[in-house]
Enzyme design. Structure first.
Site, PDB file in Angstrom:
ATOM      1  N   CYS A   1      -7.478  -1.016   0.976  1.00 32.61           N
ATOM      2  CA  CYS A   1      -5.929  -1.084   2.209  1.00 32.61           C
ATOM      3  C   CYS A   1      -6.514  -1.440   3.514  1.00 32.61           C
ATOM      4  CB  CYS A   1      -5.417  -0.622   2.015  1.00 32.61           C
ATOM      5  SG  CYS A   1      -3.893  -1.040   3.631  1.00 32.61           S
TER       6      CYS A   1
ATOM      7  N   CYS B   1      -8.919  -4.909 -10.096  1.00 28.01           N
ATOM      8  CA  CYS B   1      -8.614  -4.067 -10.766  1.00 28.01           C
ATOM      9  C   CYS B   1      -7.967  -2.941 -10.025  1.00 28.01           C
ATOM     10  CB  CYS B   1      -9.434  -3.889 -11.761  1.00 28.01           C
ATOM     11  SG  CYS B   1      -9.570  -2.362 -12.844  1.00 28.01           S
TER      12      CYS B   1
ATOM     13  N   CYS C   1      -5.230   0.733   6.686  1.00 25.29           N
ATOM     14  CA  CYS C   1      -5.118   2.675   6.246  1.00 25.29           C
ATOM     15  C   CYS C   1      -6.702   3.214   5.888  1.00 25.29           C
ATOM     16  CB  CYS C   1      -4.221   3.066   6.010  1.00 25.29           C
ATOM     17  SG  CYS C   1      -3.761   3.148   3.746  1.00 25.29           S
TER      18      CYS C   1
ATOM     19  N   CYS D   1       0.182   3.053   3.875  1.00 27.00           N
ATOM     20  CA  CYS D   1       0.593   2.816   4.716  1.00 27.00           C
ATOM     21  C   CYS D   1       1.247   1.840   5.428  1.00 27.00           C
ATOM     22  CB  CYS D   1      -0.686   2.526   5.536  1.00 27.00           C
ATOM     23  SG  CYS D   1      -1.565   0.634   4.800  1.00 27.00           S
TER      24      CYS D   1
ATOM     25  N   CYS E   1       0.931  -1.316  -0.164  1.00 29.23           N
ATOM     26  CA  CYS E   1      -0.369  -0.144   0.324  1.00 29.23           C
ATOM     27  C   CYS E   1       0.685   1.101   0.267  1.00 29.23           C
ATOM     28  CB  CYS E   1      -0.911   0.141   1.494  1.00 29.23           C
ATOM     29  SG  CYS E   1      -1.716   1.575   1.779  1.00 29.23           S
TER      30      CYS E   1
HETATM   31 FE    FE Z   1      -2.781   1.015   3.387  1.00 32.18          FE
END
Ligand code: FE
Length: 136
Positions: free
Chosen positions: A102, A125, A105, A57, A54
Site C-alpha cells: 500500500c 496476486c 501505509c 489504513c 487496504c
Molecule cells: Fe494501507
C-alpha cells in the site's frame, strides 16, 4: 527487509499500534510480509461489484472491474487504482519477485507477476486478509 522500509508513508504506526488495530493474521501478512494459505480468503471467490480497501489504513486499492479468477486461490487483479500501490524487489525464498504494498501505509499486500490477462498482462496476486471489500 526491502527498499519499502526506506520510503516515507503518510500513515506511520509503531508495531504495538499496528498490533492493537489489526487481527493477528492481518498483522502477520501486512506488517511482517506473511502470506495467507491459498484458498482461505472469502475474497478469492468474491465477484460482486465494489471496492477493495487496504485493511491497514483504508486506502482504496482495487475496484471489482479489474478482478479476475486466476485459479491460484488468492484474490487477483490486473490493475490497481492509480497511485494506490507501490512495489519493491523481493529476493526471499530463492526467487526474485516484485512485492506489492500500500502506498499510504506500506502494508504488504502480495506480489505482481507478468502472466495476467489483458489489457495490462499483469497479475496482482493479493492476500485477501490485507483487503477489505465494500460492495457498491
Ligand atoms: Fe494501507
Amino acid at each position: 527487509m526491502t527498499a519499502s522500509n526506506q520510503e516515507k508513508y503518510e500513515v506511520v504506526k509503531t508495531d504495538t499500534e499496528w498490533q492493537s488495530i489489526l487481527t493477528p493474521e492481518q498483522y502477520r501478512v501486512l506488517r511482517k510480509h506473511g502470506t495467507e494459505r491459498a484458498g482461505t480468503s472469502p475474497l478469492d471467490k468474491e465477484y460482486g461489484e465494489g471496492t477493495y480497501y487496504c485493511a491497514g489504513c483504508g486506502q482504496a486499492l482495487f475496484t471489482s472491474d479489474t478482478k479476475f479468477n486466476s485459479g491460484t486461490g488468492w484474490p487477483s487483479f490486473f490493475q490497481p487504482i492509480e497511485g494506490a500501490i507501490a512495489t519493491s524487489v523481493d529476493k526471499s525464498l530463492f526467487m526474485t519477485r516484485v512485492e506489492v504494498h500500500c502506498s499510504r501505509c506500506g502494508g504488504h499486500l502480495g506480489h505482481v507477476f507478468n502472466d495476467g490477462p489483458q489489457p495490462t498482462g499483469l497479475r496482482y496476486c493479493m492476500n485477501g486478509v490485507s483487503l477489505k471489500f465494500e460492495p457498491r
